[in-house]
Design an enzyme around this catalytic site. Structure first.
Site, PDB file in Angstrom:
ATOM      1  N   SER A   6       1.148 -23.513   6.673  1.00  0.00           N
ATOM      2  CA  SER A   6       1.635 -24.493   6.189  1.00  0.00           C
ATOM      3  C   SER A   6       3.312 -24.561   5.770  1.00  0.00           C
ATOM      4  CB  SER A   6       0.915 -25.431   5.213  1.00  0.00           C
ATOM      5  OG  SER A   6       1.352 -26.424   4.716  1.00  0.00           O
ATOM      6  N   HIS A  30       1.583 -25.236  10.904  1.00  0.00           N
ATOM      7  CA  HIS A  30       1.114 -26.646  10.339  1.00  0.00           C
ATOM      8  C   HIS A  30       2.077 -27.207   9.496  1.00  0.00           C
ATOM      9  CE1 HIS A  30      -2.543 -28.631   8.837  1.00  0.00           C
ATOM     10  NE2 HIS A  30      -1.689 -28.765   7.641  1.00  0.00           N
ATOM     11  N   ASP A  32       2.847 -30.589   7.460  1.00  0.00           N
ATOM     12  CA  ASP A  32       2.257 -31.754   6.587  1.00  0.00           C
ATOM     13  C   ASP A  32       3.141 -32.811   6.044  1.00  0.00           C
ATOM     14  OD1 ASP A  32      -0.368 -30.587   5.935  1.00  0.00           O
ATOM     15  OD2 ASP A  32       0.823 -28.985   4.968  1.00  0.00           O
ATOM     16  N   MET A  34       3.601 -36.389   4.612  1.00  0.00           N
ATOM     17  CA  MET A  34       3.122 -37.211   3.738  1.00  0.00           C
ATOM     18  C   MET A  34       3.972 -38.457   3.248  1.00  0.00           C
ATOM     19  SD  MET A  34       2.261 -34.097   1.033  1.00  0.00           S
ATOM     20  CE  MET A  34       1.068 -32.881   1.327  1.00  0.00           C
ATOM     21  N   HIS A  63      -0.144 -32.489  10.966  1.00  0.00           N
ATOM     22  CA  HIS A  63      -0.974 -33.164   9.949  1.00  0.00           C
ATOM     23  C   HIS A  63      -0.299 -34.473   9.146  1.00  0.00           C
ATOM     24  CE1 HIS A  63      -3.671 -32.509   6.106  1.00  0.00           C
ATOM     25  NE2 HIS A  63      -4.178 -33.547   6.870  1.00  0.00           N
ATOM     26  N   MET A  65      -0.445 -37.314   7.093  1.00  0.00           N
ATOM     27  CA  MET A  65      -1.237 -38.041   5.662  1.00  0.00           C
ATOM     28  C   MET A  65      -0.481 -39.304   5.452  1.00  0.00           C
ATOM     29  SD  MET A  65      -1.911 -34.420   3.594  1.00  0.00           S
ATOM     30  CE  MET A  65      -0.528 -33.389   4.910  1.00  0.00           C
ATOM     31  N   MET A 134     -10.569 -30.827   5.232  1.00  0.00           N
ATOM     32  CA  MET A 134      -9.730 -30.818   4.087  1.00  0.00           C
ATOM     33  C   MET A 134     -10.566 -29.951   2.827  1.00  0.00           C
ATOM     34  SD  MET A 134      -6.437 -31.668   4.616  1.00  0.00           S
ATOM     35  CE  MET A 134      -6.199 -31.392   2.887  1.00  0.00           C
ATOM     36  N   GLY A 139      -2.124 -34.002  -0.242  1.00  0.00           N
ATOM     37  CA  GLY A 139      -1.234 -34.445  -1.185  1.00  0.00           C
ATOM     38  C   GLY A 139      -0.314 -33.150  -1.738  1.00  0.00           C
ATOM     39  N   PHE A 140      -0.971 -32.070  -1.987  1.00  0.00           N
ATOM     40  CA  PHE A 140      -0.217 -31.222  -2.548  1.00  0.00           C
ATOM     41  C   PHE A 140      -0.526 -29.491  -2.040  1.00  0.00           C
ATOM     42  CE2 PHE A 140      -0.047 -34.740  -5.460  1.00  0.00           C
ATOM     43  CZ  PHE A 140       1.143 -35.106  -5.739  1.00  0.00           C
ATOM     44  N   GLY A 141       0.313 -28.953  -2.132  1.00  0.00           N
ATOM     45  CA  GLY A 141      -0.111 -27.625  -1.635  1.00  0.00           C
ATOM     46  C   GLY A 141      -0.280 -26.784  -2.907  1.00  0.00           C
ATOM     47  N   GLY A 142      -0.688 -25.459  -2.812  1.00  0.00           N
ATOM     48  CA  GLY A 142      -1.158 -24.762  -4.130  1.00  0.00           C
ATOM     49  C   GLY A 142      -2.391 -25.322  -5.048  1.00  0.00           C
ATOM     50  N   ASP A 172      -8.208 -26.579   5.672  1.00  0.00           N
ATOM     51  CA  ASP A 172      -7.049 -26.842   4.911  1.00  0.00           C
ATOM     52  C   ASP A 172      -6.862 -27.142   3.392  1.00  0.00           C
ATOM     53  OD1 ASP A 172      -4.097 -27.541   4.611  1.00  0.00           O
ATOM     54  OD2 ASP A 172      -4.212 -29.241   5.674  1.00  0.00           O
ATOM     55  N   GLY A 173      -6.419 -26.105   2.612  1.00  0.00           N
ATOM     56  CA  GLY A 173      -6.151 -26.486   1.238  1.00  0.00           C
ATOM     57  C   GLY A 173      -6.736 -25.140   0.584  1.00  0.00           C
ATOM     58  N   GLY A 194      -1.005 -22.452   3.239  1.00  0.00           N
ATOM     59  CA  GLY A 194       0.535 -22.706   2.531  1.00  0.00           C
ATOM     60  C   GLY A 194       0.853 -21.501   1.830  1.00  0.00           C
ATOM     61  N   SER A 195       0.713 -21.715   0.378  1.00  0.00           N
ATOM     62  CA  SER A 195       1.005 -20.917  -0.422  1.00  0.00           C
ATOM     63  C   SER A 195       1.021 -19.515  -0.111  1.00  0.00           C
ATOM     64  CB  SER A 195       0.751 -21.278  -1.939  1.00  0.00           C
ATOM     65  OG  SER A 195       0.037 -22.476  -2.045  1.00  0.00           O
TER      66      SER A 195
HETATM   67  C1  DX5 Z   1      -2.309 -30.585   1.387  1.00  0.00           C
HETATM   68  C2  DX5 Z   1      -1.764 -29.944   2.905  1.00  0.00           C
HETATM   69  C3  DX5 Z   1      -2.145 -28.431   2.885  1.00  0.00           C
HETATM   70  C4  DX5 Z   1      -1.469 -27.641   2.211  1.00  0.00           C
HETATM   71  C5  DX5 Z   1      -1.809 -26.269   2.195  1.00  0.00           C
HETATM   72  O1  DX5 Z   1      -2.412 -31.799   1.352  1.00  0.00           O
HETATM   73  O2  DX5 Z   1      -2.529 -30.496   3.801  1.00  0.00           O
HETATM   74  O3  DX5 Z   1      -1.822 -28.113   4.421  1.00  0.00           O
HETATM   75  O4  DX5 Z   1       0.170 -27.471   2.287  1.00  0.00           O
HETATM   76  O5  DX5 Z   1      -1.299 -25.579   1.177  1.00  0.00           O
HETATM   77  P1  DX5 Z   1      -1.936 -24.467   0.343  1.00  0.00           P
HETATM   78  O6  DX5 Z   1      -2.497 -23.464   1.206  1.00  0.00           O
HETATM   79  O7  DX5 Z   1      -0.883 -24.053  -0.762  1.00  0.00           O
HETATM   80  O8  DX5 Z   1      -3.299 -25.043  -0.482  1.00  0.00           O
HETATM   81 ZN    ZN Z   2      -2.188 -29.976   5.992  1.00  0.00          ZN
END
Ligand code: DX5
Ligand code: ZN
Length: 219
Positions: A6, A30, A32, A34, A63, A65, A134, A139-142, A172-173, A194-195
């Protein structure tokens, strides 16, 4: 296992070089999107995807959102999306949106947030080329993976078998080397990270480490 890193965790001032770092090591990218409405965060839109498109041959796994994604699917397709994932919670008529995505020449996918039961999307499965489960609140990574979400992967696979379908499931997540074994054990086919990838000092090494974990499991 397919890996779809991501971009949300990448350096937004250097997206092109971030993608180049993993281009030959991963299966998809990927992206994202938002809108600050469906989720309490704003990321990027079609202009950024369009700008990246000439710099990568990867499958763009977009993706969405966003509320009422039907308003924007054509724009995302034109920007270079290969796959477009919508949330079942984001629109009144997900079946029609999935059909419209296919009519645009992209691969449609449906996503469910942690509080949505798997059975909600059972009737939509024949319209999808992928399902996104999910494993965090979007909404947020990490964030930290919510293990209970993985139970839905098994339910979806069982329902697919009942319907005579075999559709890849993406999770994802909160996924990384530390919990990859349990994610794969649940039957996930496509892993979003992602992270764990773009947040790592060496994204390529992070991808390699994930592949090594997979091969050590013999899957
Ligand atoms: C969250 C996103 C994810 C996110 C994943 O809303 O859909 O794709 O970027 O990031 P990590 O792997 O850091 O949870
Ligand atoms: Zn995503």
């Amino acid at each position: 296992m397919k890996i779809s890193p991501s971009l949300l965790a990448a350096d937004f001032a250097n997206l092109q070089s971030s993608v180049a770092k993993v281009e030959h090591a991963v299966d998809m990218l990927h992206l994202d999107v938002m809108d600050g409405c469906f989720v309490p965060n704003i990321s990027f839109g079609p202009a950024v995807i369009k700008a990246l498109r000439p710099h990568s041959k990867l499958f763009f796994d977009v993706h969405l959102m966003i509320e009422r994604p039907e308003r924007y699917i054509e724009e995302f397709r034109k920007a270079g999306a290969n796959g477009i994932t919508i949330h079942v919670e984001s629109t009144e008529n997900p079946a029609e949106v999935l059909k419209a995505i296919r009519a645009l020449g992209a691969k449609p996918a449906i996503s469910i947030s942690p509080d949505t039961k798997a059975e909600v999307i059972f009737p939509l499965l024949p319209l999808c080329d992928m399902v996104l489960v999910m494993t965090v609140y979007p909404g947020f990574g990490g964030q930290k993976l919510i293990p209970a979400c993985l139970d839905k992967v098994k339910e979806l696979k069982a329902e697919m078998a009942r319907q005579g379908l075999n559709i890849p499931v993406e999770a994802d997540g909160g996924i990384g080397a530390a919990n990859l074994e349990s994610v794969l054990a649940s039957g996930v086919d496509v892993v979003v990270a992602g992270s764990a990838v773009f947040g790592a000092t060496d994204p390529m090494a992070a991808v390699d480490a994930m592949r090594e974990i997979e091969s050590s499991l013999g899957t």
